[in-house]
Design a protein around this motif. Structure first.
Motif, short mmCIF file in Angstrom:
data_model
loop_
_atom_site.label_atom_id
_atom_site.label_comp_id
_atom_site.label_asym_id
_atom_site.label_seq_id
_atom_site.Cartn_x
_atom_site.Cartn_y
_atom_site.Cartn_z
N SER A 219 0.85 -1.19 0.00
CA SER A 219 0.00 0.00 0.00
C SER A 219 0.88 1.23 0.00
O SER A 219 2.05 1.18 0.38
CB SER A 219 -0.93 0.01 1.22
N ALA A 220 0.32 2.32 -0.44
CA ALA A 220 1.02 3.60 -0.46
C ALA A 220 0.49 4.45 0.68
O ALA A 220 -0.63 4.93 0.64
CB ALA A 220 0.81 4.30 -1.80
N ASP A 221 1.30 4.61 1.72
CA ASP A 221 0.89 5.43 2.85
C ASP A 221 0.91 6.91 2.44
O ASP A 221 1.76 7.34 1.65
CB ASP A 221 1.84 5.22 4.04
N PHE A 222 -0.01 7.66 2.98
CA PHE A 222 -0.06 9.09 2.68
C PHE A 222 -0.64 9.84 3.87
O PHE A 222 -1.15 9.24 4.82
CB PHE A 222 -0.89 9.36 1.42
N ALA A 223 -0.53 11.15 3.81
CA ALA A 223 -1.07 12.02 4.86
C ALA A 223 -2.21 12.84 4.28
O ALA A 223 -2.14 13.31 3.13
CB ALA A 223 0.02 12.93 5.40
N ARG A 224 -3.25 13.01 5.08
CA ARG A 224 -4.36 13.88 4.71
C ARG A 224 -4.16 15.23 5.39
O ARG A 224 -3.99 15.30 6.60
CB ARG A 224 -5.70 13.27 5.14
N VAL A 225 -4.19 16.28 4.58
CA VAL A 225 -3.98 17.65 5.07
C VAL A 225 -5.18 18.48 4.65
O VAL A 225 -5.59 18.45 3.47
CB VAL A 225 -2.67 18.26 4.54
N ARG A 226 -5.72 19.24 5.59
CA ARG A 226 -6.85 20.10 5.28
C ARG A 226 -6.59 21.49 5.84
O ARG A 226 -6.20 21.66 7.00
CB ARG A 226 -8.14 19.53 5.88
N THR A 227 -6.81 22.51 5.00
CA THR A 227 -6.70 23.91 5.40
C THR A 227 -8.10 24.47 5.63
O THR A 227 -9.10 23.85 5.24
CB THR A 227 -5.98 24.72 4.30
N PRO A 228 -8.23 25.64 6.28
CA PRO A 228 -9.55 26.22 6.53
C PRO A 228 -10.34 26.39 5.24
O PRO A 228 -9.80 26.78 4.21
CB PRO A 228 -9.24 27.57 7.17
N GLU A 229 -11.61 26.05 5.30
CA GLU A 229 -12.46 26.15 4.12
C GLU A 229 -12.62 27.61 3.71
O GLU A 229 -12.75 28.50 4.54
CB GLU A 229 -13.83 25.53 4.42
N GLY A 230 -12.63 27.82 2.42
CA GLY A 230 -12.82 29.16 1.88
C GLY A 230 -11.55 29.97 1.76
O GLY A 230 -11.59 31.08 1.22
N GLU A 231 -10.45 29.47 2.25
CA GLU A 231 -9.18 30.19 2.17
C GLU A 231 -8.30 29.50 1.12
O GLU A 231 -7.40 28.73 1.44
CB GLU A 231 -8.49 30.24 3.53
N GLN A 285 -3.15 4.75 6.40
CA GLN A 285 -2.52 3.49 5.99
C GLN A 285 -3.61 2.59 5.45
O GLN A 285 -4.72 2.52 6.00
CB GLN A 285 -1.83 2.82 7.18
N ALA A 286 -3.32 1.92 4.37
CA ALA A 286 -4.31 1.04 3.75
C ALA A 286 -4.72 -0.06 4.71
O ALA A 286 -3.95 -0.48 5.57
CB ALA A 286 -3.75 0.44 2.46
N SER A 287 -5.94 -0.54 4.56
CA SER A 287 -6.41 -1.66 5.35
C SER A 287 -5.80 -2.96 4.83
O SER A 287 -5.23 -3.00 3.73
CB SER A 287 -7.93 -1.74 5.30
N LEU A 288 -5.94 -4.01 5.61
CA LEU A 288 -5.45 -5.31 5.16
C LEU A 288 -6.17 -5.74 3.89
O LEU A 288 -5.57 -6.34 2.99
CB LEU A 288 -5.65 -6.36 6.27
N GLU A 289 -7.45 -5.43 3.79
CA GLU A 289 -8.19 -5.80 2.59
C GLU A 289 -7.63 -5.11 1.36
O GLU A 289 -7.46 -5.73 0.30
CB GLU A 289 -9.67 -5.44 2.77
N GLU A 290 -7.33 -3.81 1.46
CA GLU A 290 -6.76 -3.08 0.33
C GLU A 290 -5.40 -3.65 -0.07
O GLU A 290 -5.11 -3.83 -1.26
CB GLU A 290 -6.64 -1.60 0.68
N ALA A 291 -4.57 -3.92 0.92
CA ALA A 291 -3.26 -4.49 0.63
C ALA A 291 -3.38 -5.88 0.02
O ALA A 291 -2.65 -6.23 -0.91
CB ALA A 291 -2.41 -4.53 1.89
N TYR A 292 -4.31 -6.68 0.53
CA TYR A 292 -4.51 -8.04 0.01
C TYR A 292 -4.99 -7.99 -1.44
O TYR A 292 -4.51 -8.75 -2.29
CB TYR A 292 -5.51 -8.78 0.89
N MET A 293 -5.95 -7.10 -1.74
CA MET A 293 -6.46 -7.02 -3.10
C MET A 293 -5.35 -6.59 -4.07
O MET A 293 -5.29 -7.07 -5.21
CB MET A 293 -7.62 -6.03 -3.15
#
Length: 434
Positions: A219-231, A285-293
């Protein structure tokens, strides 16, 4: 410990397992995963001596299963929960197994209590549900208090409480230092139960590693980043800073950013340096199901195709005549008749008028109620002489007689025939009146 070395099994031209080598160590739950037809059941049967390998060998504690003294006291297995004589009670089934293996009778009552079947111990097993049958199969596997246990789909048919019980049972058995080998298709359960994974596809080993390493490797681990809405400016500023630092940024549908190539502390530092406020910074992080598929996508033998309902239609036979068109079909105002129960009970108004030149529609929806004194449109038609046609003119199709109102029967074959060509309506009306 279970050890397989170069395990191969062929059935004629089909190779079910090929050159499979792995170890199942004590003190942990080892999950055995693979698509349908990948060779999991065949491998378990070879471990238990039920099938002879074509090549290679497999041992339990350094010995083949068939050479283990008092094998039932060393190895317990659940391969098929239905392999029970339906006429025997649960207690008698376990008692017969205990007597064959020299296990004390008191152990039968102990395992019945462990699996929760003590209240139905004297009921015949043919009346058991699927989940009760699974519990009886687990009881049989635990009967000899073995150090090595093999389970094939142990939670099949169990309710949520039963699934939780099996999960805790597997973990407790492994915590006692036993070797626990579990085959299952429920990725969510394997993620919660297994410590180590052995994954096979088309009879060959695909992975032999811990659950954590398996997920990270597939799986490809990644980070979710969110800035204030409307800016929007802050979002663009953060995207630029992350990209310059070597990160890869992709927008997501919910407005967040998916960032790969940078650890979370580095993302936080870059956001702080760019004076950007963050509403979210979370690892994914991907679930085991995602990694298995992802791991097994190239080893699946049975894939579904798109359900094309048109594909169920049988092709017309050679020389078959096309179906006769329904009179009025395709003309303005024509529609398919609704089910009979949608019509009201009894006539409430006149049927809708057919377009000029089109035959009357016997299935037309009723219109507004006719005024008092108006002629009944559902009465038997009065005989009318057929209009004379000039010899040179093509005969036009006269309207079909409406013999059924709302809630009445469908038009007869004679009515359809009358609507499709010239006929002596006087004679037909006379016959209908008779």
């Amino acid at each position: 410990m279970i050890e397989a070395v170069g395990l191969t099994k062929r059935y004629g031209d089909k190779t079910a397992v090929y050159n499979l080598s792995f170890q199942v160590r004590p003190g942990m739950v080892t999950g055995f995963l693979g698509p349908n037809g990948s060779g999991k059941s065949t491998t378990m049967r070879m471990i238990l001596g039920l099938d002879n390998p074509t090549a290679g060998h497999v041992t339990i504690g350094g010995h083949p299963y068939r050479r283990l003294p008092s094998a039932a006291r060393h190895v317990g297995a659940l391969l098929d929960a239905k392999a029970v004589h339906g006429g025997r009670s649960a207690r008698n089934h376990l008692l017969s197994l205990a007597q064959l293996s020299g296990i004390p009778q008191r152990r039968v009552d102990e395992v019945l209590g462990v699996v929760g079947l003590q209240d139905v111990a004297r009921r015949r097993s043919k009346g058991f549900s699927l989940g009760m049958g699974q519990r009886l199969g687990i009881a049989a596997a635990l009967l000899g208090d073995p150090q090595v246990l093999l389970f094939d789909e142990p939670v099949n048919g169990l309710d949520p409480e039963g699934i939780l019980w099996v999960r805790n049972l597997m973990k407790s058995l492994a915590a006692e230092g036993r070797t626990v080998f579990v085959s299952s298709h429920l990725m969510s359960e394997m993620a919660l139960t297994a410590d180590h994974l052995i994954v096979i596809g088309r009879g060959q080993l695909l992975a032999d590693m811990s659950v954590r390493d398996f997920i990270s490797a597939n799986s490809a681990d990644f980070a979710r980043v969110r800035t204030p809405e409307g800016e929007q400016q802050q979002r663009e500023k953060l995207t630029s800073a992350l990209t310059e630092a070597g990160g890869h940024v992709l927008p997501e549908l919910d407005g967040a950013l998916r960032v790969t190539g940078l650890p979370l502390p580095r993302i936080s530092e870059l956001a702080h340096s760019a004076d950007v406020r963050l509403w979210e910074l979370s690892p994914h992080q991907a679930s085991l199901e995602e990694a298995y598929m992802r791991m097994t996508q190239g080893a699946v033998d049975y894939r579904s195709t798109t359900d094309q309902k048109a594909g169920f239609a049988q092709p017309p036979a050679p020389g078959a005549q096309p179906p006769t068109p329904v009179p009025g079909q395709g003309q303005p105002g024509w529609y398919a008749p609704p089910p009979p129960q949608q019509f009201g009970p009894g006539p409430q108004g006149a049927p809708a008028a057919a377009p000029h030149g089109a035959p009357a529609n016997p299935y037309a929806q009723p219109g507004p109620a006719a005024p008092q004194g108006a002629p009944n449109p559902y009465a038997a038609p009065t005989p009318q002489p057929a209009p004379a046609q000039p010899p040179s003119a093509a005969p036009s199709a006269p309207p079909a007689p409406s013999s059924a109102g709302p809630g009445g029967p469908a038009p007869s074959a004679d009515a359809v025939a009358a609507a499709s060509g010239p006929a002596d309506l006087t004679q037909r009306d006379s016959e209908d009146n008779r």
